[in-house]
Scaffold this motif. Structure first.
Motif, PDB file in Angstrom:
ATOM      1  N   LYS A  81      36.713   1.795 -53.289  1.00  0.00           N
ATOM      2  CA  LYS A  81      36.733   0.358 -53.528  1.00  0.00           C
ATOM      3  C   LYS A  81      35.302  -0.121 -53.716  1.00  0.00           C
ATOM      4  CE  LYS A  81      38.661  -3.978 -51.961  1.00  0.00           C
ATOM      5  NZ  LYS A  81      39.561  -4.645 -51.026  1.00  0.00           N
ATOM      6  N   PHE A  82      35.100  -0.938 -54.759  1.00  0.00           N
ATOM      7  CA  PHE A  82      33.792  -1.471 -55.105  1.00  0.00           C
ATOM      8  C   PHE A  82      33.907  -2.983 -55.255  1.00  0.00           C
ATOM      9  CE2 PHE A  82      34.010   2.865 -56.522  1.00  0.00           C
ATOM     10  CZ  PHE A  82      32.751   3.386 -56.301  1.00  0.00           C
ATOM     11  N   ASN A  83      32.940  -3.720 -54.710  1.00  0.00           N
ATOM     12  CA  ASN A  83      32.962  -5.185 -54.751  1.00  0.00           C
ATOM     13  C   ASN A  83      31.824  -5.753 -55.566  1.00  0.00           C
ATOM     14  OD1 ASN A  83      35.176  -5.600 -53.138  1.00  0.00           O
ATOM     15  ND2 ASN A  83      34.018  -6.106 -51.314  1.00  0.00           N
ATOM     16  N   ASN A  84      32.075  -6.939 -56.139  1.00  0.00           N
ATOM     17  CA  ASN A  84      31.023  -7.780 -56.680  1.00  0.00           C
ATOM     18  C   ASN A  84      31.131  -9.094 -55.928  1.00  0.00           C
ATOM     19  OD1 ASN A  84      30.144 -10.111 -58.542  1.00  0.00           O
ATOM     20  ND2 ASN A  84      29.127  -8.311 -59.386  1.00  0.00           N
ATOM     21  N   GLU A  85      30.198  -9.334 -55.017  1.00  0.00           N
ATOM     22  CA  GLU A  85      30.248 -10.512 -54.142  1.00  0.00           C
ATOM     23  C   GLU A  85      30.085 -11.823 -54.907  1.00  0.00           C
ATOM     24  OE1 GLU A  85      31.025 -10.693 -50.935  1.00  0.00           O
ATOM     25  OE2 GLU A  85      31.344  -8.529 -50.897  1.00  0.00           O
ATOM     26  N   GLU A  86      29.248 -11.818 -55.940  1.00  0.00           N
ATOM     27  CA  GLU A  86      28.965 -13.060 -56.674  1.00  0.00           C
ATOM     28  C   GLU A  86      30.219 -13.640 -57.315  1.00  0.00           C
ATOM     29  OE1 GLU A  86      26.100 -14.704 -60.289  1.00  0.00           O
ATOM     30  OE2 GLU A  86      25.958 -12.605 -59.664  1.00  0.00           O
ATOM     31  N   TYR A  87      31.020 -12.800 -57.951  1.00  0.00           N
ATOM     32  CA  TYR A  87      32.228 -13.272 -58.629  1.00  0.00           C
ATOM     33  C   TYR A  87      33.493 -13.052 -57.808  1.00  0.00           C
ATOM     34  CZ  TYR A  87      29.314 -14.150 -62.622  1.00  0.00           C
ATOM     35  OH  TYR A  87      28.349 -14.652 -63.458  1.00  0.00           O
ATOM     36  N   LYS A  88      33.352 -12.477 -56.634  1.00  0.00           N
ATOM     37  CA  LYS A  88      34.467 -12.247 -55.712  1.00  0.00           C
ATOM     38  C   LYS A  88      35.581 -11.427 -56.359  1.00  0.00           C
ATOM     39  CE  LYS A  88      33.402 -16.198 -52.933  1.00  0.00           C
ATOM     40  NZ  LYS A  88      32.832 -17.408 -53.308  1.00  0.00           N
ATOM     41  N   ILE A  89      35.173 -10.357 -57.050  1.00  0.00           N
ATOM     42  CA  ILE A  89      36.135  -9.436 -57.638  1.00  0.00           C
ATOM     43  C   ILE A  89      35.846  -8.027 -57.137  1.00  0.00           C
ATOM     44  CG2 ILE A  89      36.554 -10.849 -59.675  1.00  0.00           C
ATOM     45  CD1 ILE A  89      34.777  -8.968 -61.261  1.00  0.00           C
ATOM     46  N   PHE A  90      36.825  -7.133 -57.305  1.00  0.00           N
ATOM     47  CA  PHE A  90      36.673  -5.771 -56.813  1.00  0.00           C
ATOM     48  C   PHE A  90      37.389  -4.783 -57.723  1.00  0.00           C
ATOM     49  CE2 PHE A  90      40.408  -7.590 -54.849  1.00  0.00           C
ATOM     50  CZ  PHE A  90      41.358  -6.591 -54.965  1.00  0.00           C
ATOM     51  N   LEU A  91      36.967  -3.536 -57.626  1.00  0.00           N
ATOM     52  CA  LEU A  91      37.608  -2.408 -58.290  1.00  0.00           C
ATOM     53  C   LEU A  91      38.210  -1.519 -57.222  1.00  0.00           C
ATOM     54  CD1 LEU A  91      34.724  -1.215 -60.635  1.00  0.00           C
ATOM     55  CD2 LEU A  91      36.881  -2.120 -61.420  1.00  0.00           C
ATOM     56  N   GLU A  92      39.436  -1.145 -57.368  1.00  0.00           N
ATOM     57  CA  GLU A  92      40.074  -0.126 -56.528  1.00  0.00           C
ATOM     58  C   GLU A  92      40.432   0.993 -57.490  1.00  0.00           C
ATOM     59  OE1 GLU A  92      41.521   1.395 -52.958  1.00  0.00           O
ATOM     60  OE2 GLU A  92      40.998  -0.718 -53.042  1.00  0.00           O
ATOM     61  N   ILE A  93      39.719   2.136 -57.399  1.00  0.00           N
ATOM     62  CA  ILE A  93      39.885   3.182 -58.407  1.00  0.00           C
ATOM     63  C   ILE A  93      39.987   4.573 -57.791  1.00  0.00           C
ATOM     64  CG2 ILE A  93      38.762   1.921 -60.287  1.00  0.00           C
ATOM     65  CD1 ILE A  93      36.183   3.423 -59.691  1.00  0.00           C
ATOM     66  N   GLU A 131      52.009   4.818 -60.165  1.00  0.00           N
ATOM     67  CA  GLU A 131      50.653   5.233 -59.804  1.00  0.00           C
ATOM     68  C   GLU A 131      49.744   5.162 -61.033  1.00  0.00           C
ATOM     69  OE1 GLU A 131      51.052   9.092 -58.010  1.00  0.00           O
ATOM     70  OE2 GLU A 131      51.605   8.222 -56.090  1.00  0.00           O
ATOM     71  N   LEU A 132      48.604   4.505 -60.844  1.00  0.00           N
ATOM     72  CA  LEU A 132      47.651   4.300 -61.938  1.00  0.00           C
ATOM     73  C   LEU A 132      46.269   4.801 -61.549  1.00  0.00           C
ATOM     74  CD1 LEU A 132      48.645   0.625 -62.867  1.00  0.00           C
ATOM     75  CD2 LEU A 132      49.233   2.693 -64.121  1.00  0.00           C
ATOM     76  N   ASP A 133      45.342   4.657 -62.480  1.00  0.00           N
ATOM     77  CA  ASP A 133      43.945   5.030 -62.244  1.00  0.00           C
ATOM     78  C   ASP A 133      43.248   4.027 -61.331  1.00  0.00           C
ATOM     79  OD1 ASP A 133      44.904   6.580 -64.298  1.00  0.00           O
ATOM     80  OD2 ASP A 133      43.067   6.529 -65.447  1.00  0.00           O
ATOM     81  N   GLY A 134      43.774   2.820 -61.251  1.00  0.00           N
ATOM     82  CA  GLY A 134      43.190   1.784 -60.398  1.00  0.00           C
ATOM     83  C   GLY A 134      43.501   0.402 -60.923  1.00  0.00           C
ATOM     84  N   TYR A 135      42.758  -0.595 -60.420  1.00  0.00           N
ATOM     85  CA  TYR A 135      42.933  -1.969 -60.876  1.00  0.00           C
ATOM     86  C   TYR A 135      41.702  -2.792 -60.527  1.00  0.00           C
ATOM     87  CZ  TYR A 135      44.262  -3.040 -56.023  1.00  0.00           C
ATOM     88  OH  TYR A 135      44.279  -3.179 -54.657  1.00  0.00           O
ATOM     89  N   ILE A 136      41.596  -3.927 -61.206  1.00  0.00           N
ATOM     90  CA  ILE A 136      40.540  -4.895 -60.945  1.00  0.00           C
ATOM     91  C   ILE A 136      41.229  -6.120 -60.359  1.00  0.00           C
ATOM     92  CG2 ILE A 136      38.673  -6.273 -61.927  1.00  0.00           C
ATOM     93  CD1 ILE A 136      38.672  -4.252 -64.302  1.00  0.00           C
TER      94      ILE A 136
END
Length: 137
Positions: free
Chosen positions: A26-38, A55-60
């Motif tokens: 899991k990766f976050n971008n605090e400024e835009y309050k979005i994340f990647l779960e991959i 089951e997928l590769d991930g999502y934003i």
């Protein structure tokens, strides 16, 4: 000579596997309050409340709403990954690249297609074409 060729092949294969393992978590971008779960290695991420995708590769996703953008495919080449993404209705899609800057940072870059956006307080917030994400786990 055969040993040298074998060593080079093993080294290249090991480097590719290590890069794929870094495209997990899991990766976050605090400024835009979005994340990647991959997870580009096992491709086993189930999008919360969207189990119909399987089951997928991930999502934003966004921490400010329930809207998600599932990652339908990924292709890892060294420290770069190329992804295809759709919105949770399937009406919009785009392509982007992810680049490993180090073990804890990924650079996202929109390539073509629809704009990545999330509804926040009844308004669509467009996400910039380039963003850095920091590893959470």
């Amino acid at each position: 000579m055969k040993r040298i060729i074998s060593f080079v092949c093993i080294f290249i294969a090991a480097t590719a596997v290590m890069a794929q393992k870094n495209f997990c978590g899991k990766f976050n971008n605090e400024e835009y309050k979005i994340f990647l779960e991959i997870n580009f290695t096992q491709k086993n991420i189930v999008v919360p409340n969207q189990e119909v995708f399987g089951e997928l590769d991930g999502y934003i996703g966004s921490t400010q709403c329930n809207t998600v953008w599932p990652i339908t495919s990924s292709d890892v080449k060294g420290k770069n990954a190329f992804i295809e993404v759709i919105n949770n209705y399937g009406s919009e899609d785009f392509e982007a690249s992810l680049k490993l800057l180090n073990d804890s940072t990924i650079l996202y870059e929109h390539k073509n297609g629809s704009t990545l956006k999330f509804p926040v307080n009844k308004k669509w917030h467009k996400i910039p074409k380039k963003l850095e994400f920091k590893r959470v786990r």
